[in-house]
Design an enzyme around this catalytic site. Structure first.
Site, PDB file in Angstrom:
ATOM      1  N   ASP A  59     -20.366  -5.047   5.681  1.00  0.00           N
ATOM      2  CA  ASP A  59     -19.174  -3.740   5.099  1.00  0.00           C
ATOM      3  C   ASP A  59     -17.562  -4.582   5.095  1.00  0.00           C
ATOM      4  OD1 ASP A  59     -17.917  -1.459   3.537  1.00  0.00           O
ATOM      5  OD2 ASP A  59     -18.567  -0.419   5.036  1.00  0.00           O
ATOM      6  N   SER A 114     -17.386   7.462   4.221  1.00  0.00           N
ATOM      7  CA  SER A 114     -16.046   6.766   3.581  1.00  0.00           C
ATOM      8  C   SER A 114     -14.645   7.191   3.333  1.00  0.00           C
ATOM      9  CB  SER A 114     -15.865   6.360   2.065  1.00  0.00           C
ATOM     10  OG  SER A 114     -15.226   5.246   1.821  1.00  0.00           O
ATOM     11  N   HIS A 169     -20.731  -1.169   1.852  1.00  0.00           N
ATOM     12  CA  HIS A 169     -20.460   0.255   2.112  1.00  0.00           C
ATOM     13  C   HIS A 169     -21.557   1.519   1.008  1.00  0.00           C
ATOM     14  CE1 HIS A 169     -16.456   2.474   3.274  1.00  0.00           C
ATOM     15  NE2 HIS A 169     -16.913   3.221   2.134  1.00  0.00           N
TER      16      HIS A 169
END
Length: 595
Positions: free
Chosen positions: A408, A226, A434
């Protein structure tokens, strides 16, 4: 003419703003009230929330929770990174590095396999030499998210250690392990005056320099999750030397310029004026009351609250993560960061540009009852005369492997690939969201093989053609080994990047800086092609006339097999067929998807 001041937001945005202030005020009241309560009353709140949860939970859910309670409780109650590793029999080291601007960052290290604790690893000429892997967490997290799983075989760091790697973990300034500076106290607003820029210019390069000096290695492999990928994109773009220190960058659930939040009201509000977050949360740490709510709520109820928040903001269902895993991991999910770093993200979302922090940003002069006056463009106090610097990510020379989820909502793979070098590889796991890249039930099957392929192929700082060819062969072999899915069906394609470049461009990409013109294939994005009867041959088999027509660089994400005259892409369970001839011909890398 817009109404002065009042015309900057529309009616819906004002309702959302007022509602947000009321909720924040309520939370502040509850927090102050609970601080004044004795421990006995806090324990009463915990018991009441537990009874409430038990009344609302089905018997089957209760039985499932009891079966896994012991492991989940052990992980949930572990106080820090060292305890989490010790729960599985691993010994962790703790290190501290000082950044050039005075922040003290905590680093963690797993250097030993089980039973190897007395050995010297990467410490002097007589020590055991191991390749170094560096892992970096995401937004509002710390290094614990990598090791708070309920199964050892699903824990990527433990698997890497057993494979013979020296594994290091970074922590951003301000979080649980890096909440100290030689200049400012955490109670000062100056301590929290940082954004993604400081992560990129200081935290990442200073941490990597420390690790390489400590281990005596020339380069390391970077695995980010991320925001940890966004920090690497930014750091590699502005630090040319860092490209020689990172032999491969593996981006899990990569983030660069997200489309926005799934909740329309909240998304509209923060896009209209990201600075409103300063009004809601102040200029220190954001969401710092999370730890209070964790102590008040019964753990299963706390996980429900987190799931509702993720669904409300991002439309994530978290169905690939087991209940026991959530009970174990969610208490380790949150860590401190600055409000400014979150404001930076919403500036990026609003401008649709992976740019540095805009200190002159002001809200858009919207007409009443309309939020489209600026058509999504940035608004700063002197936008006609100044331009906020974008991170020059196309200058990255380190091999980049993107592994992203098809479900996602934070990943816009087309936009991302347009801003990355042509040698970038992209691999999709279609049903992943995610957080699945950290904690999914089958993360060791769906994600780990892609990580190991890249680690085994790119081993040095040279970024040579041979390494790209080796990676291509590894992907082919993985596809042949994995074959079809459990349902007996062939895996459908994931897409990646198709980029026609001449030999000189590839030479620049793998050997030096990369320069690009703006890609002109936007109008062809998303175009689907019919399934071919079989996977086509190499790029070299194209006809000369078609080569001329395809001269323009393009980015595509396709979920079907290409026509026979296209470059070969085998989509069976994340496999790809990119022949050595395709690399010699200067083609970009486009890889298949796993399911």
């Amino acid at each position: 003419m817009p109404v002065p001041f009042l015309g900057r937001l529309n009616v819906i945005e004002y309702v959302a703003l007022v509602g947000s202030f009321l909720l924040v005020g309520l939370e502040a009241f509850v927090r102050i009230f609970t601080l004044a309560l004795p421990a006995s009353l806090l324990d009463l709140c915990y018991r009441v929330s537990r009874r409430l949860f038990n009344r609302l939970t089905s018997p089957a859910q209760k039985r499932a929770e009891r079966r896994r309670r012991s492991v989940s409780t052990l992980i949930r109650n572990s106080s820090d990174f060292v305890d989490l590793c010790a729960a599985f029999g691993y010994t962790a080291e703790e290190h501290v590095v000082q950044t050039k601007d005075g922040y003290l960052l905590g680093l963690h290290r797993l250097a030993w396999k089980k039973g190897e604790e007395d050995a010297r690893v990467n410490r002097g000429p007589k020590s055991i030499k191991k390749r170094v892997v560096y892992l970096h967490h995401g937004l509002l997290m710390n290094s614990e998210v990598w090791v708070c799983l309920t199964d050892e075989q699903r824990t990527l760091p433990f698997t890497l250690v057993e494979k013979g790697f020296d594994v290091w973990f970074g922590n951003n300034r301000g979080n649980k392990y890096s909440k100290k500076s030689i200049r400012w106290s955490p109670t000062s607003t100056k301590f929290w005056n940082f954004s993604i820029d400081e992560f990129a210019f200081h935290d990442i390069p200073d941490s990597i320099n420390y690790i390489l000096e400590t281990t005596g290695q020339q380069s390391l492999s970077y695995i980010g999750f991320s925001q940890g990928t966004a920090q690497a994109f930014a750091s590699l773009a502005v630090h040319p030397k860092l490209n020689d220190q990172i032999n491969v960058f593996i981006a899990l659930a990569p983030a660069m310029a997200p489309a926005g939040l799934s909740n329309g009201v909240v998304d509209t509000l923060v896009k209209a004026s990201p600075q409103v977050l300063f009004l809601l949360f102040g200029r220190r740490s954001i969401l710092s009351s999370t730890t209070m709510w964790e102590s008040l709520l019964y753990p299963p109820l706390f996980t429900k609250v987190i799931d509702l928040g993720l669904s409300f903001l991002f439309n994530w269902r978290t169905q690939n993560i087991s209940t026991s895993q959530k009970l174990a991991a969610y208490p380790h999910l949150y860590s401190f960061t600055s409000t400014k770093s979150v404001v930076h993200w919403f500036q990026i979302i609003r401008t649709k540009s992976f740019q540095m922090y805009d200190d002159d940003f002001v809200g858009p002069p919207l007409f009443p009852f309309s939020s489209s006056a600026t058509n999504g463009r940035s608004s700063s106090s002197s936008s006609k005369y100044t331009k906020v610097a974008r991170y020059p990510t196309r200058n990255i020379r380190t091999p980049v492997v993107l592994v992203y989820g098809g479900s996602d909502s934070l990943v816009d793979i087309r936009a991302m690939l347009r801003e990355l070098p042509p040698q970038t590889a992209a691999i999709e796991v279609p049903h992943y969201e995610h957080l699945d890249f950290l904690w999914a039930r089958d993360v060791h099957e769906q994600v780990f093989p892609h990580v190991f392929d890249a680690l085994e192929s790119f081993t040095g700082p040279e970024h040579s053609r041979e390494e790209y060819a080796r990676y291509q062969i590894a992907r082919q072999n993985s596809g042949l080994a994995l074959g079809t899915g459990g349902d007996g069906k062939k895996r459908q394609a994931l897409t990646g990047r198709t980029s026609d470049v001449v030999d000189s461009d590839v030479s620049t990409a793998v050997g030096g800086g990369s320069t690009h013109e703006e890609e002109g294939g936007d109008e062809e994005e998303g175009r689907e092609e019919d399934n071919g009867s079989e996977v086509a041959g190499s790029v070299g088999a194209r006809a000369a006339g078609e080569r001329e027509a395809d001269q323009e660089r393009e980015v595509r994400v396709e979920m079907q097999k290409p026509k026979p005259q296209r470059p070969s892409l085998n989509a069976e369970r994340g496999s790809s067929q990119l022949s050595p001839e395709s690399m010699k011909g200067g083609k970009g890398i486009s890889l298949g998807a796993s399911t």
